[in-house]
Design a protein around this motif. Structure first.
Motif, PDB file in Angstrom:
ATOM      1  N   GLU A 154      48.974  97.757   0.118  1.00 31.00           N
ATOM      2  CA  GLU A 154      50.056  96.796   0.325  1.00 31.00           C
ATOM      3  C   GLU A 154      49.672  95.410  -0.186  1.00 31.00           C
ATOM      4  O   GLU A 154      50.469  94.741  -0.845  1.00 31.00           O
ATOM      5  CB  GLU A 154      50.396  96.720   1.818  1.00 31.00           C
ATOM      6  CG  GLU A 154      51.047  97.985   2.359  1.00 31.00           C
ATOM      7  CD  GLU A 154      50.884  98.125   3.859  1.00 31.00           C
ATOM      8  OE1 GLU A 154      49.798  98.594   4.300  1.00 31.00           O
ATOM      9  OE2 GLU A 154      51.816  97.759   4.591  1.00 31.00           O
ATOM     10  N   ASP A 155      48.447  94.970   0.128  1.00 32.72           N
ATOM     11  CA  ASP A 155      48.002  93.670  -0.386  1.00 32.72           C
ATOM     12  C   ASP A 155      48.115  93.615  -1.906  1.00 32.72           C
ATOM     13  O   ASP A 155      48.468  92.587  -2.484  1.00 32.72           O
ATOM     14  CB  ASP A 155      46.522  93.425  -0.029  1.00 32.72           C
ATOM     15  CG  ASP A 155      46.288  93.246   1.459  1.00 32.72           C
ATOM     16  OD1 ASP A 155      47.238  92.842   2.168  1.00 32.72           O
ATOM     17  OD2 ASP A 155      45.150  93.508   1.918  1.00 32.72           O
ATOM     18  N   MET A 179      50.207  94.796  -3.757  1.00 32.95           N
ATOM     19  CA  MET A 179      51.598  94.765  -4.225  1.00 32.95           C
ATOM     20  C   MET A 179      52.140  93.345  -4.386  1.00 32.95           C
ATOM     21  O   MET A 179      53.148  93.144  -5.062  1.00 32.95           O
ATOM     22  CB  MET A 179      52.487  95.473  -3.198  1.00 32.95           C
ATOM     23  CG  MET A 179      52.492  96.969  -3.262  1.00 32.95           C
ATOM     24  SD  MET A 179      53.279  97.555  -4.776  1.00 32.95           S
ATOM     25  CE  MET A 179      54.951  96.902  -4.552  1.00 32.95           C
ATOM     26  N   VAL A 180      51.520  92.376  -3.730  1.00 32.03           N
ATOM     27  CA  VAL A 180      52.165  91.062  -3.604  1.00 32.03           C
ATOM     28  C   VAL A 180      52.149  90.262  -4.910  1.00 32.03           C
ATOM     29  O   VAL A 180      51.117  90.113  -5.546  1.00 32.03           O
ATOM     30  CB  VAL A 180      51.490  90.221  -2.508  1.00 32.03           C
ATOM     31  CG1 VAL A 180      52.198  88.877  -2.367  1.00 32.03           C
ATOM     32  CG2 VAL A 180      51.495  90.967  -1.184  1.00 32.03           C
ATOM     33  N   GLY A 197      55.992  92.642  -9.075  1.00 33.35           N
ATOM     34  CA  GLY A 197      55.902  92.941  -7.646  1.00 33.35           C
ATOM     35  C   GLY A 197      56.778  94.111  -7.227  1.00 33.35           C
ATOM     36  O   GLY A 197      56.765  94.515  -6.066  1.00 33.35           O
TER      37      GLY A 197
END
Lengths: 424, 424, 424, 424
Positions: C36-37, C39-40, C100
Motif C-alpha cells: 500500500e505504501d 502505491m502513493v 498512483g
C-alpha cells in the motif's frame, strides 16, 4: 377606419413613443461617461458601456430590420458578428472577454449606428408592415431596458476597479432616516396561480401561468438592512461553516470574502462604494451586492429562510407601494418607509434572492428560432431573483418577472428578504 | 569657464536635446491612436498606450523631480501609485491586469501630466544641480525608449485582438526582393571580452565587461526567413516531439500552436497581421513573433543551434550594417540585402533568441535603492535576446544590450539566427 | 587470451557485480514499505515506489534486452507502454499523474518483472555480445541510482502528505554537535576546464570538457545551517520583496510560503518532518528542502550570492572529504565537521543550488536516438544543482555531475552554499 | 413483557440483523480487490475502497458509540479526524484529494477497526440503552449503503484510469434481448402529495410530505437506450449548440466530450468499459454515465423534456416492477423487459436525471447538530436524480428517495427517462 385598424394605429403610436423614450434613456445613462470610460471591461461578466449601446442597437437590426425590412441595408456588415452577445445559431460572436478591446468602432461611430437604426426603425414602425413586428419591438425595448440596468452595474464595477475610484454621478445628500420596524407578514397559501397570463409584455420564461400549491408562510415586511447584516458579520457570520451551503463556504474561503462587494474598511469603519462615490454605511439602507450564498447564510443565521419564487410572487400581489427604481435617480437602495404598514420594497431597491433555482415553468415553450436562446438556455446553476432594483426602469418590472444569476454573482443590486413557514 | 564646466554645459545641452527628441517620438507613436485605442489592454503582459505615456513620465517625476527638485510639487499625488509598474520598494502599485480600467485620468489629463513634467525637467536640467542627475535622465530616456517599442508591440496585439483587425499605420507597398543566399560566417573564439566597459550609457545588467572563453563557432549570415520557417512547418515541425524542449512541447500542445503568432490561414494561404494590416506572407522576410521554444525547435530541425549571448556579442563586432529600426518606419522586419556580404541584420529587424538564460554577469551589481529593481529581479525563467528589432529606436540599441523574455513570449518582434560549432 | 579480451572480461565482471549491487540496493530501499505504501503518489512530480521499481527495470528491458537480445521475450507487452516515463519517440506513455492508479500490476508482479529482467540481463552480460552493451548497462545503473534518490524523496513527501505522518525509517539518536565556524575560501580563477573529459561514466550533459574563464571568487566553507536560515526568517526574510526575484516573490505569495518545506510550528517551535519522523530543528544541520528562490533570497540577504556551476566545479577540485551520502543511512544532511579545515560538504548532505540555468555545454551532443531525450530536452526553466545529497549513492556522484530542477522545486534535499566575488 | 417491550426487542433484533447484513455486504464488495486496488483515488470526487470501509465505520463510532456508549474507547484517536468526510462542526477533516495517500492505516488495520466497532455496536444494540439509538443505527446503515454504491462506481473509475483496464468482476454472458417498444404513459396530475410521510426510514431531505400541483404529463415507458442515444450522436448531437444549455455547451467544449463516459471507439465501433471489462455497446441497454447536460440535450433533440422530481415521484406510484439493483449482480443496467406493459425501470438500472434542482421541501428541517450537515448543505448547483441504479441496494431505494449531483457529474450510473406535457 375600422376599430381594429384604430387599435393597431394606437398600438403603433404607443410603441413608437415608448421606443423613443427607451432609446433616449439609454443615451442619458451614458452621458456622464467619456469615450474612455465607455471602453472599460473590468471583468468578463461585465461589458463596456459602448458595447451596451451597440448591442441593444444590434438587437433591433438583427431581429427586426434585416429579416423584415427589405429596404434596410446593414449599417456595417461586421457589426452583425461584432455585437452578437451569445446567439450561437447566428454566425458566431466574439469571446465575451474581448469586448474591452473594441476601441474600433469608435463611440462616435456607434452613436451613428444607433441613430441610423433608430431612423430605420421609426420608418418601419410607421409603415404597413409594422403590425407584424410590434411584439418584437416590445421585446427589443425590454431587452434594452435590461441593458440599461447593466450599464449602471457594469460602470459601477469598472469605476470601483480603477484605483482612483471615480464616481459615476455627483454625490448627493442622503436624507436622514428613522429605522423601520421589521414585521412578519403572513400569507395563507393554498392553490395559487403564478406566471404571466395577461395581455401585456412578458418574457417567455414567465409563462405560462400555472397552478402552485403553497403551505402558509410569512415574509419580512422589508428588506434586511446594513445594520442587521453587520450584526451577522459581527457574530462571525463569515467564519462559521455551519451557517453556509457547502459550495458557499468553499467559495468564500477561496475568495476570502468577509463582507458584501464594495464594502471596505476605512479607518476601521465600513464604507461602501456607490454610484456616487465612497460613503459611510447607512444603517437603515438595505444591504446589497451580496451573493446567494451570503443571503442564504444570513437567513439561516437569522433563524429564517429565503422565499421560493412562487411564495414571493403570490405575496407580491399584496404589495402596492414601489421602492426606488431607476427613475428615482438615487442609484442606490433606499431605507424602507417608517410610515408604511405591510409589505414594502417588493418592487425596487434591490433584487431579492429566492431559494428557487431558475428552471422552466410547466408548459414552458422557448420562443421559436434564434430568439429561443434568449432565456431558455440558462436554466442550470442559476438562482431566481425577484422584484427589480434601484437600477431597474419602472416600466420594465412586474411581479412575474424572473431574473437569474449564478449563486456567487453579486455585482447586481442584490439583497435579502427573509421568509418563514407560518408555523415557525 | 573651465573645460570641465564647458564639458558639463555641453553634456546638459546634449541631454536636453535628446530629452526633447525622445519625448516627442513617444507622442508621435501615439498620434494615430484615438483616446479609445489608447485604453485597450488585450492581455496582462501588454499595457494600454496611454499607460505607457503616463508611466514614462512617472519615471522622471519619481526618480528625478520628487527626490531632487525641492520646488517641484507632484502633479497629482495619486499618480505616484497609479503609474508605478513594479517597484515594490515604493508604496505599492496596481495589479498589472487593471491597467485597462484607467479611463480616468483621461488621455487629456495624461498629456497635461507629460507636459508639466517635461517643463519641470527642462528647468531642472538647465539649473545648477543638473550635473547630479544627468545619468538618471539618460536612464529615464532609455526607459522611455523601451516603452516606445512596447507601444508598438502592445497596440499591434490590441488591434489583432479586435475582430475588426484595424491597422495601426496605413498600408505600404513592400518592395519586391530577391532572395539572399544564406552563408555560415566563422568566428574563431578564444578568450574574449563581452559586456559594456566603455563610457556611454548602458544598463546595469550589461556590466561589468568580463572575460569569456569561446570555442570557435559559426553564425548564419542573416535571419531565418518565412520561407525557411514554412519548410519546417511543412515538415510537420509542430508535430514531432523529438524536435522540442520538453516544456516547449507541453506548451505548444496546451495552447495548440501551429504557426507563429499573427499567422492565419486565409483561403488556405498563410497571411500575417502586421502594423499595417493583414498581408500575405513574404517569403524573404525574416520570420518573427516566435517563442524561444519555436526558435530552439527550428534550429534543431535545421541541424544547428542558437548562439549563446557571448557568441552573439563577439560576432556583433564583425557586423557593421544595421537592419530596420524604429526610425525606418516599416514596423516590420525587412529581407536581408542580397548585395551585402558577411553578417547582416545583427542590429535591427528582429530580436534574436540566444540559448543563454538571463543571469548576472560576474561582478554584477544592481543599482542601489529602488532602481536596483529595474533589471536584477528578473533573473529567472527568462532567455536573453539580442540585437533590437524594427521597433527599437536606433539610439537605444548596441551590441552589449541584453533583452530578456520568458521562453513562451512571442508578442515582441522575435526571430531566429542559426549558430553552429565550427567543427560541425 | 589477449589483453583486450582480459580487459573486457574484467569489464564484464565489474559491471555484473555492480549490477547486482545497484539492483539489490533499490530493493533494500523499498523493504520497509508495504504494498500500500508503494502505491502513493502525493503530487504529480513524485511517483509511487512501485513505479520506480518497475520503471528502472523497464529501462534495461527497453534499451538493452529488446533491441539487442534476440532470445528475450517481453515480460508483458503492456509494460512497455505502462512504465515509459517520458520518451516521446517510443509509443507513448501514460500521463504522469496517473501513476498512483497502477494498483495492477501488483507489487508482487513487479518483483517478478524485476527478477525476470535481472536474470535475462545477467545471462546477456555473460554472453559474447556483452561488449556492445556495457556502456548502456552503466547508463541503466546510473539511471537506477537516480531513482534510488527519488524513492527516498518521494516516499518522504508521500508520508508527509498522510495526516498520520508515518516515518519511513525508525528514529535514530542524533549525536550532539558543536557549531562549525564559517569561513570564506578563496579560489583564484582564470582559464579553467570544467565538464567530464575522463574515462569513467558521465551523462551526456556533463560533456565535453571545455574551457571557462573565471574571475577570482570565494565560497563558503560549509553549507548554510538551520540556525542561519532562521535568522533570515526572523529578520522577516519572507516578507521583504527587495530580497526576492520577481518570480520568486510572486511564487511565495501565491503559495504562502513562510519556511522551508517540511517545517512546521509545533507548540511555537519549529519542527521538521524527516525520513525518521518529526524532529525539533537542529541548529547546526544544513537547511534543506528550499527552492532556488529561497536560496537566492537568502544569499542576497546575507550580502552574498550563489556560485555559478563553473565556480562550483572548479572549487570542488579543492575539496576532498565527502559529506553524508545514501550509504551513511542518516537520510538527512548532517552538520559540518568542526575538526576539519577548508571546503566541506561539497559532495553529499544537500544538493547545492547554483546561479546557472541548465543549458548545453559548448559542443554538447545529445545521445543518438531515443536516449537523446534523457537529459537534453529539459534545458529550459531549470537551475543546476551540484554535489549530491544524503540520498545520493556514493558511486553515483562526482564533481562534474549536473542535477537540475525548476526554481520552485524543493522536495529534493536542496540547500545553500554562499559565494562571493573575491574583491567583495 | 409488555407489548412495547416486545416491539422494541423486535425492533432491536430486526436492526441487529440488518446491521450484520449491510456490514457484510460492504466487505463482500471489497473482496475482489487487493490492498493495492483499495488504495486508488483516480479523481478527487472518488475515494479509495479502503477509505469507504473506514469511513462507514467511523460513522457508527462517531455518531453512536463515542457520544452514547460510555464504556467504548476510540479504536484509534487519529481516526476521528482521518475518516471524517465533510463534517465541519467536528474537529476538521483531511482534504478530500488526499485520501489516496492513506497507505497507513493499512487495510488490515482498517478491517480490525471495522470488526472492533462492529463488536461494540452489537453489544450496544443488545443493551438497555439501544432504544435511543435505533434510528441512528438505521441512518448509519443507509449511509453505508450509499457508500456501497460509491465503492462500485469509484473502483470502476479507478480501473478505467489504469491503462491496463482491469475488470472489477469476471466477465459474464449477457443474454440476447429483443427490443422493447417505447410508449408514452400518461399521468393526469392535479393536487398530489410527494415526500416521505410514512413510518419507515427516510432522509431528512425527503421530508415532510407536502402538496404539489401538477399539470397532466406523460413519461416514457422505459429508459432511453444506447441505440437511441447513438442516433442523437449520429445526428451531430454533440455539435449543435442549439440543443444544449449554455453551461452545458461550454462544458462539453472545454472537456471535448463526444460520447458518454466510458465509451471508446475500438476499431471504429463503440465499446464501453464496464465493471466486467470492455464490451461492445449493447443497443437495447439503457444509456448511462451521462451528465445532466447530456440528458437535457438529448431530451431537447428528441422533442421531449426531463420530468420534474414531483412528476417522477407521482408516476412512480404507478410502477411496480423493479429493474436491476445491486443484488442482481450485473453491475450494469439491463434492457427493459419486452413482455411488460406500463412504466418499467423506474426503480433500478440507472438513476434518472430530473429537471429539478436540489432544494429544500416546504417545511424542511435539517437534523439537529452535526448530522444536519448530512444533506442540507448541498442545496445549490445540484440536480435531483431518482430511482436508484444497478449499484443501489434494494433495501435502500424508494420512490421518495432524492439523490443529487452537479450537472456535469457522470461517473454514477446515470441515465435518461423522457417526459412530455400531456397536450404535446
Amino acid at each position: 377606419m375600422s376599430t381594429a385598424e384604430a387599435r393597431l394605429r394606437t398600438g403603433r403610436e404607443v410603441i413608437a413613443e415608448r421606443f423613443d423614450e427607451v432609446r433616449s434613456t439609454t443615451e442619458r445613462l451614458a452621458e456622464a461617461l467619456s469615450a474612455e470610460d465607455q471602453m472599460v471591461q473590468s471583468m468578463p461578466d461585465a461589458s463596456p458601456t459602448k458595447w451596451h449601446l451597440a448591442h441593444t442597437t444590434w438587437f433591433f437590426e438583427t431581429f427586426i430590420l434585416l429579416p423584415n425590412c427589405s429596404s434596410y441595408k446593414a449599417f456595417d456588415p461586421h457589426f452583425t458578428y461584432l455585437f452578437n452577445s451569445y446567439y450561437k445559431q447566428l454566425d458566431g460572436h466574439p469571446q465575451r472577454s474581448l469586448r474591452g478591446t473594441f476601441s474600433r468602432p469608435s463611440l462616435e461611430k456607434i452613436m451613428q449606428y444607433r441613430h441610423c437604426v433608430e431612423d430605420a426603425m421609426r420608418d418601419f414602425m410607421a409603415s404597413e408592415q409594422a403590425s407584424d413586428i410590434l411584439e418584437l419591438v416590445e421585446l427589443g425595448l425590454n431587452h434594452e431596458q435590461q441593458h440599461q440596468e447593466l450599464i449602471v452595474t457594469d460602470i459601477k464595477h469598472a469605476f470601483w476597479s480603477n484605483p482612483l475610484r471615480p464616481a459615476y454621478q455627483p454625490s448627493a445628500k442622503t436624507a436622514a432616516t428613522s429605522s423601520t420596524t421589521f414585521k412578519w407578514i403572513e400569507i395563507k397559501g393554498g392553490l395559487e396561480t403564478i406566471g404571466h397570463g395577461g395581455s401585456g409584455f412578458a418574457f417567455d420564461n414567465e409563462q405560462p401561468a400555472h397552478g402552485v400549491y403553497l403551505e402558509p408562510f410569512r415574509l419580512g415586511s422589508r428588506l434586511v438592512t446594513n445594520a442587521e447584516y453587520l450584526e451577522f458579520m459581527n457574530d462571525l457570520g463569515y467564519e462559521r461553516p455551519e451557517l453556509w451551503l457547502s459550495d458557499g463556504w468553499d467559495y468564500i474561503c477561496a475568495n476570502r470574502w468577509r463582507a458584501p462587494l464594495y464594502w471596505e474598511l476605512v479607518d476601521r469603519e465600513w464604507s461602501v462604494f456607490t454610484c456616487r462615490g465612497m460613503n459611510r454605511i447607512a444603517p437603515d439602507q438595505p444591504v446589497c451586492h451580496i451573493s446567494y450564498y451570503e443571503a442564504d447564510a444570513y437567513a439561516r443565521w437569522a433563524g429564517a429562510r429565503l422565499a421560493t419564487e412562487a411564495e414571493w410572487e403570490v405575496a407580491a400581489a399584496h404589495a402596492i407601494r414601489r421602492g426606488e427604481l431607476l427613475e428615482g435617480g438615487a442609484l442606490h437602495p433606499l431605507p424602507a418607509d417608517s410610515q408604511v404598514d405591510g409589505l414594502q420594497q417588493m418592487i425596487g431597491d434591490t433584487w431579492e434572492w429566492t431559494s428557487s433555482a431558475y428552471s422552466a415553468y410547466p408548459g414552458y415553450r422557448a420562443a421559436a428560432g434564434v430568439l429561443g436562446e434568449y432565456n431558455g438556455k440558462f436554466m442550470s446553476n442559476q438562482m431566481v431573483l425577484r422584484g427589480g432594483s434601484c437600477a431597474t426602469p419602472a416600466s420594465h418590472i412586474r411581479a412575474s418577472y424572473r431574473n437569474f444569476f449564478p449563486p456567487h454573482a453579486r455585482w447586481q443590486f442584490m439583497g435579502i428578504r427573509l421568509a418563514k413557514d407560518a408555523r415557525d
